[in-house]
Design a protein around this motif. Sequence first.
Motif, PDB file in Angstrom:
ATOM      1  N   SER A 228       0.849  -1.203   0.000  1.00  0.00           N
ATOM      2  CA  SER A 228       0.000   0.000   0.000  1.00  0.00           C
ATOM      3  C   SER A 228       0.877   1.242   0.000  1.00  0.00           C
ATOM      4  CB  SER A 228      -0.901   0.023   1.253  1.00  0.00           C
ATOM      5  OG  SER A 228      -1.760  -1.069   1.287  1.00  0.00           O
ATOM      6  N   PRO A 229       1.594   1.447  -1.114  1.00  0.00           N
ATOM      7  CA  PRO A 229       2.515   2.580  -1.130  1.00  0.00           C
ATOM      8  C   PRO A 229       1.790   3.926  -1.098  1.00  0.00           C
ATOM      9  CG  PRO A 229       2.341   1.591  -3.321  1.00  0.00           C
ATOM     10  CD  PRO A 229       1.583   0.686  -2.393  1.00  0.00           C
ATOM     11  N   GLN A 230       0.514   3.943  -1.490  1.00  0.00           N
ATOM     12  CA  GLN A 230      -0.208   5.233  -1.491  1.00  0.00           C
ATOM     13  C   GLN A 230      -0.727   5.641  -0.106  1.00  0.00           C
ATOM     14  OE1 GLN A 230      -1.128   2.358  -2.607  1.00  0.00           O
ATOM     15  NE2 GLN A 230      -3.340   2.041  -2.653  1.00  0.00           N
ATOM     16  N   ALA A 231      -0.583   4.745   0.878  1.00  0.00           N
ATOM     17  CA  ALA A 231      -1.054   5.114   2.228  1.00  0.00           C
ATOM     18  C   ALA A 231      -0.209   6.277   2.782  1.00  0.00           C
ATOM     19  CB  ALA A 231      -0.952   3.918   3.173  1.00  0.00           C
ATOM     20  N   LEU A 232      -0.907   7.193   3.470  1.00  0.00           N
ATOM     21  CA  LEU A 232      -0.162   8.333   4.036  1.00  0.00           C
ATOM     22  C   LEU A 232      -0.902   8.893   5.272  1.00  0.00           C
ATOM     23  CD1 LEU A 232      -1.633  11.283   3.268  1.00  0.00           C
ATOM     24  CD2 LEU A 232      -0.807  10.650   1.001  1.00  0.00           C
ATOM     25  N   GLY A 233      -0.190   9.722   5.952  1.00  0.00           N
ATOM     26  CA  GLY A 233      -0.801  10.375   7.138  1.00  0.00           C
ATOM     27  C   GLY A 233      -0.229  11.771   7.360  1.00  0.00           C
ATOM     28  N   ILE A 234      -0.994  12.621   7.988  1.00  0.00           N
ATOM     29  CA  ILE A 234      -0.534  13.978   8.348  1.00  0.00           C
ATOM     30  C   ILE A 234      -0.802  14.170   9.848  1.00  0.00           C
ATOM     31  CG2 ILE A 234      -0.903  16.457   8.064  1.00  0.00           C
ATOM     32  CD1 ILE A 234      -1.797  15.831   5.198  1.00  0.00           C
ATOM     33  N   ALA A 235       0.234  14.571  10.573  1.00  0.00           N
ATOM     34  CA  ALA A 235       0.071  14.787  12.020  1.00  0.00           C
ATOM     35  C   ALA A 235       0.370  16.258  12.374  1.00  0.00           C
ATOM     36  CB  ALA A 235       0.997  13.881  12.805  1.00  0.00           C
ATOM     37  N   VAL A 236      -0.470  16.801  13.186  1.00  0.00           N
ATOM     38  CA  VAL A 236      -0.259  18.174  13.673  1.00  0.00           C
ATOM     39  C   VAL A 236      -0.163  18.107  15.195  1.00  0.00           C
ATOM     40  CG1 VAL A 236      -1.202  20.508  13.839  1.00  0.00           C
ATOM     41  CG2 VAL A 236      -1.633  19.144  11.792  1.00  0.00           C
ATOM     42  N   TRP A 237       0.896  18.646  15.748  1.00  0.00           N
ATOM     43  CA  TRP A 237       1.128  18.557  17.208  1.00  0.00           C
ATOM     44  C   TRP A 237       1.172  19.957  17.818  1.00  0.00           C
ATOM     45  CZ3 TRP A 237       0.753  15.757  21.300  1.00  0.00           C
ATOM     46  CH2 TRP A 237       1.497  16.035  22.467  1.00  0.00           C
ATOM     47  N   GLY A 244      -2.697  16.567  19.709  1.00  0.00           N
ATOM     48  CA  GLY A 244      -2.486  16.687  18.276  1.00  0.00           C
ATOM     49  C   GLY A 244      -3.588  16.013  17.482  1.00  0.00           C
ATOM     50  N   ILE A 245      -3.492  16.165  16.173  1.00  0.00           N
ATOM     51  CA  ILE A 245      -4.471  15.554  15.258  1.00  0.00           C
ATOM     52  C   ILE A 245      -3.704  14.695  14.246  1.00  0.00           C
ATOM     53  CG2 ILE A 245      -6.189  16.004  13.482  1.00  0.00           C
ATOM     54  CD1 ILE A 245      -6.727  18.687  14.856  1.00  0.00           C
ATOM     55  N   LEU A 246      -4.264  13.516  14.029  1.00  0.00           N
ATOM     56  CA  LEU A 246      -3.656  12.626  13.018  1.00  0.00           C
ATOM     57  C   LEU A 246      -4.732  12.288  11.996  1.00  0.00           C
ATOM     58  CD1 LEU A 246      -1.398  10.718  11.951  1.00  0.00           C
ATOM     59  CD2 LEU A 246      -2.426   8.949  13.401  1.00  0.00           C
ATOM     60  N   LYS A 247      -4.381  12.490  10.742  1.00  0.00           N
ATOM     61  CA  LYS A 247      -5.300  12.109   9.667  1.00  0.00           C
ATOM     62  C   LYS A 247      -4.579  11.128   8.748  1.00  0.00           C
ATOM     63  CE  LYS A 247      -8.410  13.900   6.216  1.00  0.00           C
ATOM     64  NZ  LYS A 247      -8.859  15.044   5.455  1.00  0.00           N
ATOM     65  N   VAL A 248      -5.220   9.968   8.559  1.00  0.00           N
ATOM     66  CA  VAL A 248      -4.585   8.938   7.687  1.00  0.00           C
ATOM     67  C   VAL A 248      -5.511   8.630   6.519  1.00  0.00           C
ATOM     68  CG1 VAL A 248      -3.262   7.928   9.570  1.00  0.00           C
ATOM     69  CG2 VAL A 248      -5.550   7.068   9.098  1.00  0.00           C
ATOM     70  N   GLU A 249      -4.932   8.121   5.431  1.00  0.00           N
ATOM     71  CA  GLU A 249      -5.720   7.744   4.246  1.00  0.00           C
ATOM     72  C   GLU A 249      -5.123   6.482   3.617  1.00  0.00           C
ATOM     73  OE1 GLU A 249      -5.663  11.001   1.554  1.00  0.00           O
ATOM     74  OE2 GLU A 249      -7.021  12.251   2.771  1.00  0.00           O
ATOM     75  N   LYS A 250      -6.046   5.735   3.048  1.00  0.00           N
ATOM     76  CA  LYS A 250      -5.680   4.597   2.217  1.00  0.00           C
ATOM     77  C   LYS A 250      -4.809   3.556   2.924  1.00  0.00           C
ATOM     78  CE  LYS A 250      -6.131   7.357  -1.928  1.00  0.00           C
ATOM     79  NZ  LYS A 250      -5.484   8.030  -3.032  1.00  0.00           N
ATOM     80  N   PRO A 282     -13.119   0.977   6.662  1.00  0.00           N
ATOM     81  CA  PRO A 282     -12.659  -0.142   5.829  1.00  0.00           C
ATOM     82  C   PRO A 282     -12.709   0.188   4.338  1.00  0.00           C
ATOM     83  CG  PRO A 282     -14.455  -0.806   7.322  1.00  0.00           C
ATOM     84  CD  PRO A 282     -14.265   0.627   7.487  1.00  0.00           C
ATOM     85  N   GLU A 283     -13.596   1.098   3.937  1.00  0.00           N
ATOM     86  CA  GLU A 283     -13.731   1.359   2.494  1.00  0.00           C
ATOM     87  C   GLU A 283     -12.662   2.339   2.002  1.00  0.00           C
ATOM     88  OE1 GLU A 283     -17.656   2.619   1.537  1.00  0.00           O
ATOM     89  OE2 GLU A 283     -18.558   0.722   2.199  1.00  0.00           O
ATOM     90  N   THR A 284     -12.399   3.426   2.828  1.00  0.00           N
ATOM     91  CA  THR A 284     -11.430   4.429   2.356  1.00  0.00           C
ATOM     92  C   THR A 284     -10.059   4.233   2.952  1.00  0.00           C
ATOM     93  OG1 THR A 284     -11.967   5.920   4.163  1.00  0.00           O
ATOM     94  CG2 THR A 284     -13.282   6.132   2.175  1.00  0.00           C
ATOM     95  N   GLY A 285     -10.008   3.454   4.041  1.00  0.00           N
ATOM     96  CA  GLY A 285      -8.734   3.304   4.739  1.00  0.00           C
ATOM     97  C   GLY A 285      -8.344   4.577   5.467  1.00  0.00           C
ATOM     98  N   GLY A 286      -9.271   5.461   5.704  1.00  0.00           N
ATOM     99  CA  GLY A 286      -8.951   6.739   6.347  1.00  0.00           C
ATOM    100  C   GLY A 286      -9.471   6.834   7.782  1.00  0.00           C
ATOM    101  N   ALA A 287      -8.848   7.767   8.507  1.00  0.00           N
ATOM    102  CA  ALA A 287      -9.303   8.025   9.873  1.00  0.00           C
ATOM    103  C   ALA A 287      -8.797   9.421  10.317  1.00  0.00           C
ATOM    104  CB  ALA A 287      -8.774   6.975  10.835  1.00  0.00           C
ATOM    105  N   ARG A 288      -9.506   9.982  11.267  1.00  0.00           N
ATOM    106  CA  ARG A 288      -9.065  11.300  11.809  1.00  0.00           C
ATOM    107  C   ARG A 288      -9.223  11.231  13.328  1.00  0.00           C
ATOM    108  NH1 ARG A 288     -10.972  16.186  13.413  1.00  0.00           N
ATOM    109  NH2 ARG A 288      -9.779  18.021  12.712  1.00  0.00           N
TER     110      ARG A 288
END
Lengths: 325, 201
Positions: A228-237, A244-250, A282-288
């Motif tokens: 899953s090379p397209q998986a990524l996340g952005i963290a703000v602390w 902080g906030i973590l947002k992940v996708e795929k 499960p469908e988008t692989g995302g979370a916040r």
Amino acid sequence: MIDEPLEELAALHALGLLEGEELASFPTKMGRDPELARLVDELREAGAQLAYTAHSPSPPRELKERLLEKVDTALRFRAEQHQPRKLAAPAWLPWIVAAVLAVGGAWTGQLYLVSRSESAMLRDQKILAEYELTSARNQLRAERLVIHHEVATATDQAGAVQRKLEAAEAQAGQAGLQLTAAQKLIAARDLQLAMANDRSAALEAQAKHDADLANFQIVTLGSLLGSSPQALGIAVWNPARQEGILKVEKLPALAADQDYQLWLSDPHAPAPVDGGVFSIDPETGGARIIFKTDKPIRSIARFAVSVEKKGGAPAAEGLMVLQSK
Amino acid sequence: MKTDQTFDAAAAQAERAHTDADLLQRIARDDREAFAELYDRLARALYATALRIVADATEAEDIVQDVFLSLWEKASDFDPGRGTAFAWALTLTRDRAVARVRGRPRRAEAPARATAEEAGLKSGAGPDSALRLLGKEHAGALRAAVASLPPEQREAVELAFFSGLAQPEIAARLGETPETARARIRLGLLKLREALGGRHD
């Protein structure tokens, strides 16, 4: 011919103003001079007309009623005095009268002597009473003078007190006005101060917010998975609030007994700090997620996400799927 | 020189005096109605004078009552050749009022007089005066006569008539010497007599 000095005396006499020697001698002059007497009468008549010019309310109505009552009483008394009393005189009356006179004469003589004595005594009592009356009058007059003096003094004092009171009231009124003005000024200043405080608080909050923003740490987490090379996340602390906030996708879906777990790497800590577990759509692989740590974080060198058993692990043991640079 | 108005006024005054004298003659014969009528004709002027002098309504009422009782008792003593019934009654009234004022303590005089002046008991032939009891001609002539007096003579005569003060006090009140005060009273009273249609030499 009446000369001026005599005319003057006539005028003064007509108004009741002569006194002393002039008053004593003037009636004799009038008696000798009918023309002078006539002048006095005419001047008295002329002066009397002034009475019609005096401003005045009418005398009380009761006065006339009272006077008429007295007149009625006087008339009844006179009528009773003048009623004739006729009595039939029997023939033996003169004898009876003579006898009574004889006895009465002796008795009257004695009575006369007693009466003289009583009269003398009554005269003495009258003189004494007059003396007492005169004394009482003099005392009353003296007391009146004293009372009038005291009343005048008290009136003067009351006047002075009244004037002081009025001055004090005036000052109090002035002070009251000044106080009201001062209170208004204070209220205005309080309002200005409150507004300034509000502005200051707002500016302070804004400054803090700006400072927080400046200190925010924002990082990108890249995929470590070949599948899953397209998986990524952005963290703000936010170090100030330690959250902080973590947002992940795929991210790939996990087994039911697994969870993703966030790790924060603090150079001052011996091991990565737990940032909490989370699951994904499960469908988008995302979370916040919003995360906090149990331990204080001084600085973060790296963010990482691993696959752990359900509920998370105390230390990172599973496969690392995302990591910041 | 007398004007027609003065003649009319003098006539009205004479008629009034005649009526008063008739009433007194009837009172001397115990005529109650005559007494009531004389009261109606004279009471207001007598009361006004007494009130002006003593400046006390109760005292003025006492004085007027006393005067009318004297008129009832002594009506037969009245001599029309010596003056009018009104002048006689007024003399009785003034004598009693002046006696009361002069019997007061000195200090009491000033406030009493001030009260009288404050109460508006001044002369001046105003609407509240007893002038309305007189006929039109008589009232008009009296107004004119009082108005014709020079102010200083009018003040002196009114003070002499209404104040109850003695000669020295009147002079002091006028701010003049006793001689000047006496002269003003003489001149004012002579002028008043002339203006009202009395003798004038």
